[in-house]
Design an enzyme around this catalytic site. Sequence first.
Site, mmCIF file in Angstrom:
data_model
loop_
_atom_site.group_PDB
_atom_site.id
_atom_site.type_symbol
_atom_site.label_atom_id
_atom_site.label_comp_id
_atom_site.label_asym_id
_atom_site.label_seq_id
_atom_site.Cartn_x
_atom_site.Cartn_y
_atom_site.Cartn_z
ATOM 1 N N ASP A 186 32.999 46.214 38.240
ATOM 2 C CA ASP A 186 33.359 47.392 39.991
ATOM 3 C C ASP A 186 32.125 47.565 40.536
ATOM 4 O OD1 ASP A 186 36.062 46.661 39.465
ATOM 5 O OD2 ASP A 186 36.448 48.761 38.620
ATOM 6 N N LYS B 243 28.909 43.506 42.538
ATOM 7 C CA LYS B 243 28.403 42.153 41.456
ATOM 8 C C LYS B 243 28.810 41.297 42.807
ATOM 9 C CE LYS B 243 30.194 41.709 38.204
ATOM 10 N NZ LYS B 243 31.482 43.566 37.566
ATOM 11 N N GLY C 230 37.737 40.788 40.316
ATOM 12 C CA GLY C 230 38.671 41.528 41.840
ATOM 13 C C GLY C 230 37.021 41.396 42.406
ATOM 14 N N HIS C 231 36.441 40.615 43.292
ATOM 15 C CA HIS C 231 35.350 40.311 44.176
ATOM 16 C C HIS C 231 35.634 40.812 45.440
ATOM 17 C CE1 HIS C 231 33.065 39.580 40.607
ATOM 18 N NE2 HIS C 231 33.189 38.308 39.914
ATOM 19 N N GLN D 112 33.776 41.637 35.022
ATOM 20 C CA GLN D 112 33.462 42.922 34.787
ATOM 21 C C GLN D 112 32.563 43.387 34.023
ATOM 22 O OE1 GLN D 112 35.609 40.252 32.674
ATOM 23 N NE2 GLN D 112 37.241 40.146 34.322
HETATM 24 P P1 IMP Z 1 41.993 43.078 30.713
HETATM 25 O O1 IMP Z 1 40.342 42.928 30.325
HETATM 26 O O2 IMP Z 1 42.996 42.864 31.481
HETATM 27 O O3 IMP Z 1 42.669 43.424 28.747
HETATM 28 O O4 IMP Z 1 41.656 44.994 30.458
HETATM 29 C C1 IMP Z 1 40.739 46.012 29.876
HETATM 30 C C2 IMP Z 1 40.032 46.868 30.199
HETATM 31 O O5 IMP Z 1 39.363 46.426 31.055
HETATM 32 C C3 IMP Z 1 40.832 47.729 31.229
HETATM 33 O O6 IMP Z 1 40.204 49.158 30.717
HETATM 34 C C4 IMP Z 1 40.223 47.512 33.039
HETATM 35 O O7 IMP Z 1 40.781 48.267 33.122
HETATM 36 C C5 IMP Z 1 38.914 47.035 32.900
HETATM 37 N N1 IMP Z 1 38.727 45.988 33.515
HETATM 38 C C6 IMP Z 1 39.373 45.027 33.172
HETATM 39 N N2 IMP Z 1 38.026 43.989 34.354
HETATM 40 C C7 IMP Z 1 37.835 45.068 35.471
HETATM 41 C C8 IMP Z 1 36.708 44.563 36.338
HETATM 42 O O8 IMP Z 1 36.743 43.302 36.974
HETATM 43 N N3 IMP Z 1 36.259 46.083 37.145
HETATM 44 C C9 IMP Z 1 36.632 46.933 36.124
HETATM 45 N N4 IMP Z 1 37.924 47.140 34.849
HETATM 46 C C10 IMP Z 1 38.178 46.379 34.573
#
Ligand code: IMP
Length: 421
Positions: free
Chosen positions: A15, A18, A42-43, A224
């Site tokens: 977040d 990017k 999410g963008h 991420q």
């Molecule tokens: P997962 O990727 O859904 O398995 O989540 C694993 C961890 O990564 C969790 O703490 C999520 O909140 C975090 N996470 C996954 N995708 C994002 C993102 O795009 N932005 C921020 N945190 C993320």
Amino acid sequence: MDVPATVIVGAQWGDEGKGKIVDLLAQDSDLVCRYQGGPNAGHTIVVGDETYKIRQIPSGVIAGKTSVIGAGCVVDPQVFLAEVDELESRGISTADVHVSGEAHLIMPWHVAIDQASERRLGKLQIGTTRRGIGPCYADKAMRLGIRVQDLLDPKILRQKIEVALAEKNVWLERVYGVEPLELEELASRLEECAQRIRPYVADTSLLVDGALRGGREVVLEGGQGTLLDLDHGTYPFVTSSATVAANAATGIGIGPNRIDRVVGVAKAYVTRVGAGPFPTEIQGPAQERVRELGAEYGTVTGRERRCGWLDLVALRYAVRLNGITSLALTKLDVLSAFAELPVCVRYRLRDGSEAEDFPAHQSDFHSAEPVYETVPGWEEPLDGELPEAARGYVEFVERALGVDVALVGTGAERERIVARS
Ligand code: IMP
């Protein structure tokens, strides 16, 4: 900033903004590719009065660029198609979107298991986005996965679904105590998706290699952030893929020597979604203030993001892990509300020592206390040239890390960005 093969990587916990930086660099590039992750990213991209929130398709699609979902990604067919429909209905063509046949498919059982497993963990949960990311990558490593190329052959697809579902339903029912999935309904839903996705399937390694050989400019966009990397992040509170820049080569299928530049994107403060240690998390009402001013709610889940002061120990680690050649510092405008700005320059460890480098041992990180230096705020809106104190903040970061801050974000809109070099 020119872009032959440039990686754009999140330097914190995701977040970082990017999407906006990719959107900017995409203007001068030909291809935008994602190398890992899936609809957990999410963008948000703001162009004029239009706001686009996309999760699965690379954000370059908005700028009309060739968009590639690489082999290292995981693809939820329904999310992908919903995004295709949404973009097309808003006049954005998806004709130049290409998905690697080697990417893995997020199946309904992955989503069901992600949700059930988080529920079962209760207080110990990771706080995942519950989009099936972890279970999908786990099946990939177990060699049980269903890949995008399996969508090309209805017979193979049906067979793989049958084999996988027989096992997954045992897990769903017996381990997690939830309803099993129904084979016929699921198979026919997927076959419908398959028909629509087939035209998008491509040999994306060949496509990107050909583009680079032809002298075209390629942006490789990470999902991420660095601290969510499966190996080097704050395990187990991480995502299930390698988010760091080196994986851009693997995730796309090109050699590491094709990457010329690594742009790290960091917020001027820090946010984190989900559970896990967070040394600079702000205590008291200032956290809420930052969250409101920065609209810090998840693009995918709508969850409140935890907010903290800028952490140079973690950022130094991100510079090292990714080989960051320049930084983009986003959302500096959010800090305009504060007269003084604490910046974490070291951690105090449990043995009383202080360290500038990120602790290698999980327990040291869990108990790390931030040591702050306070720098003056500017307390005026940022518009155009940066005021002296804002420049001072940026230069403080550059001095501490030994990396140039090439871009500074001062608002959500495309044009709210200051190029420094
Ligand atoms: P997962 O990727 O859904 O398995 O989540 C694993 C961890 O990564 C969790 O703490 C999520 O909140 C975090 N996470 C996954 N995708 C994002 C993102 O795009 N932005 C921020 N945190 C993320």
